[in-house]
Motif scaffolding. Structure first.
Motif, PDB file in Angstrom:
ATOM      1  N   GLY A  42      -6.395  -4.415   0.860  1.00 53.82           N
ATOM      2  CA  GLY A  42      -7.384  -5.093   0.020  1.00 53.82           C
ATOM      3  C   GLY A  42      -7.921  -4.183  -1.065  1.00 53.82           C
ATOM      4  O   GLY A  42      -7.170  -3.502  -1.766  1.00 53.82           O
ATOM      5  N   THR A  43      -9.247  -4.159  -1.191  1.00 56.86           N
ATOM      6  CA  THR A  43      -9.881  -3.267  -2.173  1.00 56.86           C
ATOM      7  C   THR A  43     -10.942  -2.378  -1.539  1.00 56.86           C
ATOM      8  O   THR A  43     -11.728  -1.744  -2.245  1.00 56.86           O
ATOM      9  CB  THR A  43     -10.550  -4.082  -3.305  1.00 56.86           C
ATOM     10  OG1 THR A  43     -11.513  -4.985  -2.728  1.00 56.86           O
ATOM     11  CG2 THR A  43      -9.533  -4.857  -4.120  1.00 56.86           C
ATOM     12  N   HIS A  68       0.897  -1.010   0.403  1.00 55.42           N
ATOM     13  CA  HIS A  68      -0.407  -1.664   0.369  1.00 55.42           C
ATOM     14  C   HIS A  68      -0.333  -2.926   1.211  1.00 55.42           C
ATOM     15  O   HIS A  68       0.630  -3.689   1.111  1.00 55.42           O
ATOM     16  CB  HIS A  68      -0.766  -2.024  -1.075  1.00 55.42           C
ATOM     17  CG  HIS A  68      -2.016  -2.837  -1.209  1.00 55.42           C
ATOM     18  ND1 HIS A  68      -3.277  -2.273  -1.116  1.00 55.42           N
ATOM     19  CD2 HIS A  68      -2.206  -4.162  -1.424  1.00 55.42           C
ATOM     20  CE1 HIS A  68      -4.197  -3.230  -1.282  1.00 55.42           C
ATOM     21  NE2 HIS A  68      -3.572  -4.374  -1.469  1.00 55.42           N
ATOM     22  N   ALA A  70      -1.624  -6.430   1.530  1.00 54.84           N
ATOM     23  CA  ALA A  70      -2.288  -7.396   0.657  1.00 54.84           C
ATOM     24  C   ALA A  70      -3.239  -8.286   1.443  1.00 54.84           C
ATOM     25  O   ALA A  70      -2.923  -8.744   2.544  1.00 54.84           O
ATOM     26  CB  ALA A  70      -1.248  -8.255  -0.058  1.00 54.84           C
ATOM     27  N   GLN A  80      -6.424  -5.284  -6.529  1.00 53.87           N
ATOM     28  CA  GLN A  80      -5.821  -4.602  -5.390  1.00 53.87           C
ATOM     29  C   GLN A  80      -4.805  -3.556  -5.836  1.00 53.87           C
ATOM     30  O   GLN A  80      -4.695  -2.488  -5.227  1.00 53.87           O
ATOM     31  CB  GLN A  80      -5.203  -5.627  -4.439  1.00 53.87           C
ATOM     32  CG  GLN A  80      -6.261  -6.512  -3.795  1.00 53.87           C
ATOM     33  CD  GLN A  80      -5.813  -7.253  -2.561  1.00 53.87           C
ATOM     34  OE1 GLN A  80      -4.939  -6.802  -1.819  1.00 53.87           O
ATOM     35  NE2 GLN A  80      -6.434  -8.398  -2.307  1.00 53.87           N
TER      36      GLN A  80
END
Length: 203
Positions: A42-43, A68, A70, A80
């Protein structure tokens, strides 16, 4: 000297923060060739062991890359990608770095497809892919399960001309997963997608 026998696959591992310190030398001794190291989700979530794990794989002379996880329901794809590249995501043409990879699997905290329609999910993935291309100069690998791809993208072939596709298969053999995916360019099949367990990717 015995002739070198070509293998139909290459072996490697994926690791995340859950593995902590990894014995890379032992993995090399058993014949692993590559490693993908989780960088972000995510972020907001970072792998606290990323740098140690990534550098350890490099020091052991494994081909390595970062990935990453998602979370398409939490932010835009571009946000992201920025977070990913600020915390480990990158690519270089040094012959030792795998393309960035994005993992798209079932939502652990809600609807499998993160509340998105097939078309909306395809657009989100396209945006992620294009954003990686802008930053890295190449498109990312997409890792997903055949069932999730069918359910959440409608088996879209929109990425297959640009993105290598890893099919996540929870089994002890690669099997026929590639043949069951309606896509013209399934470039790899990955098995046993469990953090820290061995992967085999068909050539």
């Amino acid at each position: 000297m015995d002739a070198v026998q070509a293998r139909p696959y290459v072996s490697g591992v994926d690791v995340s923060g859950a593995q902590g310190s990894v014995d890379w030398a032992a993995l090399v001794r058993r014949g692993d060739d590559f490693a993908y190291v989780e960088a972000t989700q995510g972020t907001t979530q970072q792998n606290p062991h990323f740098r140690q794990q990534y550098n350890g794989a490099s020091d052991a002379r494994l081909i390595r890359g970062s990935y990453h996880v998602a979370l398409p329901d939490t932010s835009t794809a571009a946000a992201q990608v920025r977070f990913f590249f600020n915390h480990g995501g990158h690519w270089s043409g040094d012959g030792q770095t795998l393309p960035p990879m994005v993992r798209l699997t079932r939502n652990p905290d809600g609807p499998n497809c993160y509340g998105r329609s097939n078309s909306a999910m395809v657009q989100w993935i396209s945006n992620f892919s294009d954003s990686v291309r802008q930053k890295a100069g190449r498109y990312p690998v997409i890792a997903t399960a055949a069932q999730w791809r069918k359910e959440c993208t409608g088996n879209s072939t929109g990425f297959t001309e640009k993105n290598p596709l890893f099919i996540i298969r929870h089994n002890t053999t690669p099997g026929g997963a590639a043949g069951r995916v309606a896509a013209p360019h399934v470039l790899a099949v990955q098995r046993q997608w469990h953090a820290g367990q061995r992967q085999q990717v068909q050539r």
